[in-house]
Design a protein around this motif. Structure first.
Motif, short mmCIF file in Angstrom:
data_model
loop_
_atom_site.label_atom_id
_atom_site.label_comp_id
_atom_site.label_asym_id
_atom_site.label_seq_id
_atom_site.Cartn_x
_atom_site.Cartn_y
_atom_site.Cartn_z
N ILE A 69 0.90 -1.07 -0.03
CA ILE A 69 0.00 -0.17 0.01
C ILE A 69 0.77 1.29 -0.08
O ILE A 69 0.70 2.09 -0.69
N TRP A 70 1.88 1.21 0.69
CA TRP A 70 2.70 2.35 1.01
C TRP A 70 3.43 2.59 -0.41
O TRP A 70 3.86 3.93 -0.77
N SER A 71 3.96 1.54 -1.24
CA SER A 71 4.51 1.74 -2.27
C SER A 71 3.67 2.26 -3.60
O SER A 71 4.19 3.13 -4.55
N TRP A 72 2.43 2.44 -3.42
CA TRP A 72 1.65 2.83 -4.47
C TRP A 72 1.21 4.32 -4.14
O TRP A 72 0.77 4.90 -4.92
N ARG A 73 1.32 4.71 -2.74
CA ARG A 73 1.03 6.06 -2.37
C ARG A 73 1.90 6.98 -2.66
O ARG A 73 3.18 6.54 -2.81
N LYS A 74 1.68 8.28 -2.49
CA LYS A 74 2.63 9.35 -2.75
C LYS A 74 3.56 9.50 -1.55
O LYS A 74 4.57 10.18 -1.70
N SER A 75 3.27 9.11 -0.45
CA SER A 75 4.16 9.24 0.84
C SER A 75 3.95 7.97 1.54
O SER A 75 3.07 7.14 1.46
N THR A 76 4.78 7.66 2.41
CA THR A 76 5.10 6.59 3.37
C THR A 76 4.38 6.63 4.63
O THR A 76 4.22 5.99 5.47
N GLY A 77 3.93 8.10 4.84
CA GLY A 77 3.28 8.16 6.17
C GLY A 77 2.11 7.21 6.23
O GLY A 77 1.43 7.01 5.54
N GLY A 78 2.26 6.43 7.50
CA GLY A 78 1.17 5.59 7.70
C GLY A 78 -0.25 6.18 8.62
O GLY A 78 -0.25 6.30 9.44
N SER A 79 -1.20 6.07 7.60
CA SER A 79 -2.48 6.63 8.03
C SER A 79 -2.95 5.51 8.65
O SER A 79 -2.93 4.18 8.46
N LEU A 80 -3.69 5.85 9.91
CA LEU A 80 -4.46 4.90 10.77
C LEU A 80 -5.46 4.08 10.06
O LEU A 80 -5.77 2.87 10.04
N TRP A 81 -6.15 4.79 8.96
CA TRP A 81 -7.15 4.11 8.08
C TRP A 81 -6.58 2.83 7.31
O TRP A 81 -7.04 1.55 7.41
N TRP A 82 -5.23 3.14 6.61
CA TRP A 82 -4.78 2.29 5.90
C TRP A 82 -4.29 1.01 6.64
O TRP A 82 -4.27 -0.09 6.36
N THR A 83 -3.66 1.37 7.68
CA THR A 83 -3.01 0.37 8.84
C THR A 83 -4.02 -0.52 9.29
O THR A 83 -3.99 -1.74 9.27
N THR A 84 -5.26 -0.09 9.52
CA THR A 84 -6.51 -0.65 10.10
C THR A 84 -6.99 -1.75 8.89
O THR A 84 -7.25 -2.90 9.31
N ALA A 85 -6.97 -1.01 7.64
CA ALA A 85 -7.39 -1.86 6.73
C ALA A 85 -6.54 -2.85 6.40
O ALA A 85 -7.09 -4.02 6.05
N VAL A 86 -5.49 -3.05 6.66
CA VAL A 86 -4.59 -4.12 6.41
C VAL A 86 -4.62 -5.00 7.25
O VAL A 86 -4.71 -6.28 7.05
N VAL A 87 -4.93 -4.79 8.91
CA VAL A 87 -5.14 -5.73 9.67
C VAL A 87 -6.45 -6.44 9.54
O VAL A 87 -6.56 -7.66 9.81
N VAL A 88 -7.43 -5.73 9.14
CA VAL A 88 -8.70 -6.24 9.07
C VAL A 88 -8.75 -6.97 7.81
O VAL A 88 -9.47 -8.38 7.87
N PHE A 89 -8.11 -6.70 6.58
CA PHE A 89 -7.94 -7.65 5.63
C PHE A 89 -7.29 -8.79 5.95
O PHE A 89 -7.73 -10.01 5.50
N SER A 90 -6.13 -8.61 6.64
CA SER A 90 -5.66 -10.01 7.14
C SER A 90 -6.11 -10.90 7.83
O SER A 90 -6.24 -12.13 7.78
N VAL A 91 -7.23 -10.33 8.86
CA VAL A 91 -8.06 -11.13 9.60
C VAL A 91 -9.01 -11.79 8.78
O VAL A 91 -9.42 -13.01 8.99
#
Length: 156
Positions: A69-91
């Motif tokens: 996800i970070w590699s496709w975004r303009k910045s590596t800043g980790g937004s809480l939304w994307w991080t939560t999405a990764v955890v939810v998707f993994s679950v």
């Protein structure tokens, strides 16, 4: 997006998909084959080996997804939304994995495994967030901004 950034995004996305395929394959094998594969760490109790395996496998999955996800975004800043999405998707992938195991002879779904998958995913994104924050901190100390995309230059 530069060619290098595009290639990096493709690599992390392919690695994420390959890891998901590995998890699917690992869920397809019989319990005897699993035990045979894990003889190298046979000193550990079976349950502890299972828990550590699920933690590691889903930490790696979440780390790869976060980096993708970070590699496709303009910045590596980790937004809480994307991080939560990764955890939810993994679950959610863990739920599908447990269902898949229920279809394999000799394998059963486990709520403990699913909980461990979620904790592994959370651990994975926390490790990536920490690594990115540490790297960013050291790059700022060195006078090099990290995580800000630069305009694409002329094609080479």
């Amino acid at each position: 997006m530069s060619k290098t950034a595009w290639a990096l995004g493709l690599i992390f996305t392919a690695a994420s998909l390959a890891w998901m395929a590995f998890i699917f394959w690992a869920s397809s094998i019989s319990p005897e084959e699993v035990n045979q594969s894990l003889q190298a760490i046979s000193g550990l109790a079976v349950r502890l080996r299972n828990v550590l395996g699920h933690l590691a496998i889903y930490a790696i999955l979440a780390s790869l997804l976060q980096m993708s996800i970070w590699s496709w975004r303009k910045s590596t800043g980790g937004s809480l939304w994307w991080t939560t999405a990764v955890v939810v998707f993994s679950v959610l992938y863990g739920i599908s994995d447990e269902y898949h195991q229920s279809l394999v002879l000799g394998r059963d779904p486990s709520s403990v495994d699913l909980l461990t998958d979620g904790l592994g995913a959370l651990t994975g994104v926390m490790m990536v967030q920490y690594a990115a924050a540490s790297f960013s901190h050291w790059m700022r100390l060195a006078g090099r901004p990290f995580g800000m995309s630069e305009p694409d230059g002329p094609a080479q």
